[in-house]
Write a protein that holds these residues in place. Structure first.
Motif, PDB file in Angstrom:
ATOM      1  N   GLY A  21      36.702   8.489  26.989  1.00  0.00           N
ATOM      2  CA  GLY A  21      36.670   7.300  26.154  1.00  0.00           C
ATOM      3  C   GLY A  21      35.840   7.543  24.915  1.00  0.00           C
ATOM      4  O   GLY A  21      36.345   7.625  23.806  1.00  0.00           O
ATOM      5  N   LYS A 253      38.517   4.101  28.792  1.00  0.00           N
ATOM      6  CA  LYS A 253      38.874   5.463  28.406  1.00  0.00           C
ATOM      7  C   LYS A 253      39.157   5.567  26.911  1.00  0.00           C
ATOM      8  O   LYS A 253      39.689   6.575  26.438  1.00  0.00           O
ATOM      9  CB  LYS A 253      40.061   5.949  29.233  1.00  0.00           C
ATOM     10  CG  LYS A 253      39.666   6.158  30.697  1.00  0.00           C
ATOM     11  CD  LYS A 253      40.814   6.624  31.544  1.00  0.00           C
ATOM     12  CE  LYS A 253      40.318   6.864  32.984  1.00  0.00           C
ATOM     13  NZ  LYS A 253      41.409   7.272  33.891  1.00  0.00           N
ATOM     14  N   SER A 254      38.804   4.504  26.180  1.00  0.00           N
ATOM     15  CA  SER A 254      38.881   4.551  24.725  1.00  0.00           C
ATOM     16  C   SER A 254      37.829   3.635  24.129  1.00  0.00           C
ATOM     17  O   SER A 254      37.528   2.575  24.681  1.00  0.00           O
ATOM     18  CB  SER A 254      40.260   4.127  24.221  1.00  0.00           C
ATOM     19  OG  SER A 254      40.320   4.240  22.797  1.00  0.00           O
ATOM     20  N   TYR A 300      31.215   2.147  23.219  1.00  0.00           N
ATOM     21  CA  TYR A 300      32.608   2.173  22.762  1.00  0.00           C
ATOM     22  C   TYR A 300      32.785   1.509  21.398  1.00  0.00           C
ATOM     23  O   TYR A 300      33.916   1.254  20.975  1.00  0.00           O
ATOM     24  CB  TYR A 300      33.490   1.493  23.798  1.00  0.00           C
ATOM     25  CG  TYR A 300      33.276   2.036  25.188  1.00  0.00           C
ATOM     26  CD1 TYR A 300      33.777   3.281  25.544  1.00  0.00           C
ATOM     27  CD2 TYR A 300      32.527   1.330  26.128  1.00  0.00           C
ATOM     28  CE1 TYR A 300      33.554   3.806  26.813  1.00  0.00           C
ATOM     29  CE2 TYR A 300      32.308   1.842  27.398  1.00  0.00           C
ATOM     30  CZ  TYR A 300      32.816   3.079  27.732  1.00  0.00           C
ATOM     31  OH  TYR A 300      32.583   3.611  28.981  1.00  0.00           O
TER      32      TYR A 300
END
Length: 360
Positions: A21, A253-254, A300
């Motif tokens: 991520g 995951k991002s 993130y």
């Protein structure tokens, strides 16, 4: 003992395959290496000459979409046609490979602009057939979302006797290109091969996914797992909670661009509807309504204060630029949590000042 050793190696290899991520506690700085119509400033050969100057300050450079488009004129690449042909308006594939290699030698990773929500066609329904490593990849009319272009594509398909996907678009429609069905096994196979090509062959370090409001975030997780990419950021242009929901859909995951951070900065500067409406009010920066203030999601958060979709382009496309206090905006961004993404025009105008901020 040997069996245990090889089992451990296999386990570690399998873990490494999965996407992260965005690295935890990442302290790097990203540069958006282009702005709208920046063909002169963002040619691969021009950027390569700047690698030595970026070293030690810039860790990642987000490059414009590097695949060849169907148009013969200069285009920014947001209506992609070819995936495996990397000759674009910004230079040849050989020049792109040379740029990425030069970046790597200077400790800089290249981020690919991945535009897979939609794809251009020759005519209404024909995608290119591309052969890579002995395998031919081609999307079909049945890979086009049933309700593409507000139903216009379905009308044309009936007229031409063409079959589309049975699935509707999973998100926002993109006009002028075919919205592709990410539930299709053929689409998934092609996109995974394309992303592996970008990472393992061309040499990209990570991906910036364009217009991820157009398809469900679980597909991004799947694509990232297939490539084992470490850096992934999605353009989910919406409010804070919607962006958080999308990050969760990707199973974290991002990363995502922190749009609310950008709007907080703009409002503090006193800009509204592309006009200066009030003196700067820096107290508005106290807002915790953004990703970078959230301990759970700041890993993130890719923060930015301006980009190619917000800059001033012309009197007919004024968009939503900062207009003033650009250095103050960048100073605040570089001092805050998250991964800051500096805009190329700001870097060009205030390079020494921004370098000093990065050092600080």
């Amino acid at each position: 003992m040997k069996k245990i050793y090889f089992t451990l190696i296999a386990l570690l290899a399998s873990i490494n395959m999965f996407a992260q991520g965005w690295p935890a506690n990442y302290s790097g700085v990203m540069l958006q290496g282009f702005s709208w119509d920046s063909y002169d400033y963002s040619q691969w050969t021009v950027l390569e000459k700047q690698a030595d100057d970026m070293k030690g300050f810039i860790d990642l450079v987000w490059l414009p979409q590097s695949g060849k488009c169907i148009e013969t004129t200069q285009v920014m690449g947001y209506k992609p046609y070819y995936y495996f042909n990397q000759n674009s308006s910004f230079g040849t594939e050989a020049e792109l490979r040379s740029l990425i290699a030069k970046f790597k030698a200077n400790g800089i990773g290249a981020i690919a602009d991945v535009v897979v929500n939609h794809r251009n066609t020759d005519g209404w329904f024909t995608f290119p057939a591309e052969t890579y490593n002995g395998v031919t990849y081609q999307m079909l009319p049945t890979d086009i979302c049933k309700n593409d272009d507000g139903g216009s594509t379905e009308k044309q398909a009936k007229k031409d006797g063409v079959s589309l996907s049975n699935n509707d678009d999973e998100g926002t429609d993109f006009g002028g290109c075919r919205d592709i069905d990410h539930k299709s096994e053929n689409v998934q196979k092609i996109i995974k091969a394309y992303l592996k090509f970008l990472k393992e062959d061309i040499g990209y370090t990570g991906f910036r996914y364009d217009m991820v409001k157009g398809f469900i975030g679980t597909h991004v997780a799947d694509y990232n797992d297939a490539t084992g990419v470490e850096f992934s950021v999605g353009e989910y242009w919406d409010g804070n909670q919607s962006i958080i929901n999308w990050i969760n859909k990707t199973n974290k995951k991002s990363a995502a661009f922190d749009f609310q951070f950008r709007y907080n900065v703009r409002d503090a500067i006193g800009i509204k509807d592309n006009k200066i409406v009030s003196p700067p009010n820096w107290s508005k920066l106290k807002s915790d309504y953004n990703l970078m203030h959230d301990p759970t999601y700041r890993q993130y958060a890719i923060t930015f204060v301006e980009n190619h979709d917000m800059q001033y382009r012309s009197k007919n496309e004024p968009l939503d630029p900062l207009k003033r206090d650009t250095l103050a905006a960048n100073a605040y961004m570089l001092a805050m949590p998250g991964t800051p993404c500096v805009f190329q025009p700001h870097w060009r105008a205030y390079k020494q000042e921004i370098k000093s901020m990065i050092e600080a």
